[in-house]
Design a protein around this motif. Structure first.
Motif, PDB file in Angstrom:
ATOM      1  N   ASP A  77       9.476  -2.967   1.639  1.00 15.98           N
ATOM      2  CA  ASP A  77       9.729  -4.181   2.412  1.00 15.98           C
ATOM      3  C   ASP A  77       9.354  -3.979   3.868  1.00 15.98           C
ATOM      4  O   ASP A  77       9.405  -2.859   4.390  1.00 15.98           O
ATOM      5  CB  ASP A  77      11.205  -4.578   2.322  1.00 15.98           C
ATOM      6  CG  ASP A  77      11.558  -5.197   0.984  1.00 15.98           C
ATOM      7  OD1 ASP A  77      10.789  -6.061   0.508  1.00 15.98           O
ATOM      8  OD2 ASP A  77      12.600  -4.820   0.406  1.00 15.98           O
ATOM      9  N   GLU A  78       8.983  -5.069   4.517  1.00 17.73           N
ATOM     10  CA  GLU A  78       8.776  -5.049   5.964  1.00 17.73           C
ATOM     11  C   GLU A  78      10.156  -5.089   6.614  1.00 17.73           C
ATOM     12  O   GLU A  78      10.883  -6.065   6.477  1.00 17.73           O
ATOM     13  CB  GLU A  78       7.965  -6.264   6.403  1.00 17.73           C
ATOM     14  CG  GLU A  78       7.546  -6.235   7.855  1.00 17.73           C
ATOM     15  CD  GLU A  78       6.299  -5.370   8.063  1.00 17.73           C
ATOM     16  OE1 GLU A  78       6.478  -4.194   8.437  1.00 17.73           O
ATOM     17  OE2 GLU A  78       5.185  -5.856   7.843  1.00 17.73           O
ATOM     18  N   ALA A  79      10.516  -4.024   7.313  1.00 14.18           N
ATOM     19  CA  ALA A  79      11.881  -3.908   7.826  1.00 14.18           C
ATOM     20  C   ALA A  79      11.954  -4.014   9.350  1.00 14.18           C
ATOM     21  O   ALA A  79      13.031  -3.843   9.928  1.00 14.18           O
ATOM     22  CB  ALA A  79      12.499  -2.582   7.380  1.00 14.18           C
ATOM     23  N   SER A  86       4.523  -8.709   7.057  1.00 13.55           N
ATOM     24  CA  SER A  86       4.163  -9.001   5.673  1.00 13.55           C
ATOM     25  C   SER A  86       4.826 -10.292   5.204  1.00 13.55           C
ATOM     26  O   SER A  86       6.001 -10.534   5.442  1.00 13.55           O
ATOM     27  CB  SER A  86       4.599  -7.850   4.766  1.00 13.55           C
ATOM     28  OG  SER A  86       4.461  -8.206   3.407  1.00 13.55           O
ATOM     29  N   PRO A  89       7.403 -10.209  -0.099  1.00 12.22           N
ATOM     30  CA  PRO A  89       8.549  -9.301  -0.264  1.00 12.22           C
ATOM     31  C   PRO A  89       8.209  -8.108  -1.146  1.00 12.22           C
ATOM     32  O   PRO A  89       7.505  -8.230  -2.154  1.00 12.22           O
ATOM     33  CB  PRO A  89       9.598 -10.199  -0.935  1.00 12.22           C
ATOM     34  CG  PRO A  89       9.204 -11.596  -0.574  1.00 12.22           C
ATOM     35  CD  PRO A  89       7.708 -11.586  -0.522  1.00 12.22           C
ATOM     36  N   GLY A  90       8.699  -6.943  -0.726  1.00 13.11           N
ATOM     37  CA  GLY A  90       8.503  -5.743  -1.527  1.00 13.11           C
ATOM     38  C   GLY A  90       7.144  -5.094  -1.383  1.00 13.11           C
ATOM     39  O   GLY A  90       6.861  -4.103  -2.055  1.00 13.11           O
ATOM     40  N   LYS A  91       6.301  -5.611  -0.486  1.00  8.93           N
ATOM     41  CA  LYS A  91       4.979  -5.029  -0.258  1.00  8.93           C
ATOM     42  C   LYS A  91       4.698  -5.018   1.244  1.00  8.93           C
ATOM     43  O   LYS A  91       4.952  -6.012   1.933  1.00  8.93           O
ATOM     44  CB  LYS A  91       3.883  -5.825  -0.971  1.00  8.93           C
ATOM     45  CG  LYS A  91       4.060  -5.910  -2.477  1.00  8.93           C
ATOM     46  CD  LYS A  91       2.967  -6.751  -3.121  1.00  8.93           C
ATOM     47  CE  LYS A  91       3.219  -6.920  -4.622  1.00  8.93           C
ATOM     48  NZ  LYS A  91       2.160  -7.731  -5.264  1.00  8.93           N
ATOM     49  N   ASN A 349      10.117   2.795   7.130  1.00  7.13           N
ATOM     50  CA  ASN A 349      10.337   1.399   7.504  1.00  7.13           C
ATOM     51  C   ASN A 349       9.928   1.099   8.938  1.00  7.13           C
ATOM     52  O   ASN A 349       9.493  -0.009   9.255  1.00  7.13           O
ATOM     53  CB  ASN A 349      11.813   1.034   7.303  1.00  7.13           C
ATOM     54  CG  ASN A 349      12.196   0.910   5.849  1.00  7.13           C
ATOM     55  OD1 ASN A 349      11.362   0.571   5.011  1.00  7.13           O
ATOM     56  ND2 ASN A 349      13.446   1.191   5.521  1.00  7.13           N
TER      57      ASN A 349
END
Length: 374
Positions: A77-79, A86, A89-91, A349
């Motif tokens: 995830d982009e944190a 991004s 989600p999840g990439k 992250n």
């Protein structure tokens, strides 16, 4: 590098970052990169399905020099807060392959406008993260009679914008190893009525140090336990199957092959003793990445000609990189551009590619594209 080209490369990097795609799923990314080159340059484009390359031809009597970039993202995830975060989600591009691809685009713009001393091939490769991208593209070396190939990676822990390389092995060989045991389940009150693989898996784990510390090993050898999966939350059942997942890794491929053989032999003998069936599967297979001496010298020369600080790496990186498939087939070398000694590490992250490294990467590639053996 022209400011206009730098601006276009940075803008494209941000666009790629917003649309990350995982290994072997990079359909939008590949098409966007191809479209950009077709719209912005007169370079020849060769579409190979999952991958493609662009070509600038200087003449039949010139060297054929290839430059490789990767463009896959990670399942993360982009944190962090980013204007170009991004959208999926999840990439996320947490390894900087968006920046690598943007560097190649900037380099292509410059060569298209200025020319080069040599025939220049711009190789856009998928699936570096899973280790099967380069092997898809390696036919380029033979098909285009490539004399030299280069690539780079942004790297945290190295001084900011320093160019670094080393002769010989620069990345370890590695592969993911899954050992699957099949026994028979039984009631937990009478485990002797079945064959539970848990004890066998424990014995394998305990035996691993003996294989990684052999005197015959020429360099560092590692076997890292990634996952142990036996049974389920059914407290009345003694399980009848289980998996042990390892990453096996070595400085030299011959040591990696020896480790694999030793583990397989030990496991097969153990399985026979424990009345278990056993099978092995492999994934994420990476060769050692080997840099040729003369090409490292050219990287050093290019950095010096540009006034960039250059450092020789003392040790190979334990992490793997599939660029090694190319340098098995032709001369070449892989180098690094420093993100800064305290900059967040890739695959974390907090990381984002530093746009300024696009400029440094483009200038290094240009210098290498214009070198001759004369």
């Amino acid at each position: 590098m022209k400011q206009e080209n730098y601006g276009k490369a940075v803008a494209l990097r941000h666009e790629l970052h917003q649309h990350p795609e995982l290994s072997n799923e990079e359909t939008w990314t590949k098409q966007r990169l191809m479209d950009f080159l077709q719209e912005q340059t007169d370079l020849g484009i060769v579409d190979k399905g999952n991958w493609f390359y662009a070509v600038y031809r200087a003449g039949n009597d010139r060297l054929n020099i290839a430059f490789r970039t990767d463009f896959d993202a990670l399942p993360m995830d982009e944190a962090i807060e980013l204007p170009w975060a991004s959208k999926i989600p999840g990439k996320a591009h947490k390894c900087g392959h968006d920046g690598h691809a943007a560097t190649m685009i900037g380099f292509a713009l410059e060569i298209d406008q200025e020319g080069a001393a040599n025939n220049t091939f711009f190789l856009f490769q998928p699936a570096e993260e899973t280790g099967d991208g380069a092997i898809q593209c390696v036919d380029l070396i033979k098909d285009e009679q490539i004399d030299e190939i280069y690539g780079y990676h942004n790297f945290s822990g190295l001084p900011y914008q320093t160019i670094s390389a080393r002769e010989g092995t620069t990345h370890f060989a590695s592969k993911g190893m899954t050992i699957h045991f099949e026994g028979t389940p039984a009631h937990a009150s009478q485990p002797e009525d079945g064959q539970n693989p848990a004890l066998a898996i424990a014995k394998v784990v305990q035996a691993l140090p003996g294989f990684t510390e052999l005197k015959e090993n020429t360099g560092k050898v590692l076997a890292t336990v990634i996952q142990i999966a036996v049974g389920s939350e059914a407290f009345g059942v003694s399980p009848g199957e289980g998996d042990l997942k390892l990453t096996i890794r070595a400085y030299a491929e011959k040591d990696l092959n020896r480790l694999q053989t030793n583990v397989e032999t030990f496991v097969k003998e153990l399985a026979s003793q424990e009345q278990l069936q056993v099978g092995f599967t492999y994934q994420d297979e990476f060769p050692e990445t080997f840099n040729h001496k003369e090409n490292v010298a050219k990287i050093h020369q290019a950095a010096e000609s540009l006034g960039y600080e250059y450092t020789e790496l003392e040790k190979a990186y334990r992490g793997s990189e599939d660029f090694g498939h190319y340098t098995k087939c032709t001369k070449g070398a892989f180098f690094y551009i420093g993100n800064g000694e305290e900059y967040p590490q890739i695959h974390t992250n907090a990381y984002d590619y530093r746009d300024e490294n696009i400029l440094r990467g483009v200038e290094m590639f240009k210098a290498l594209a214009n070198m001759t053996d004369q």
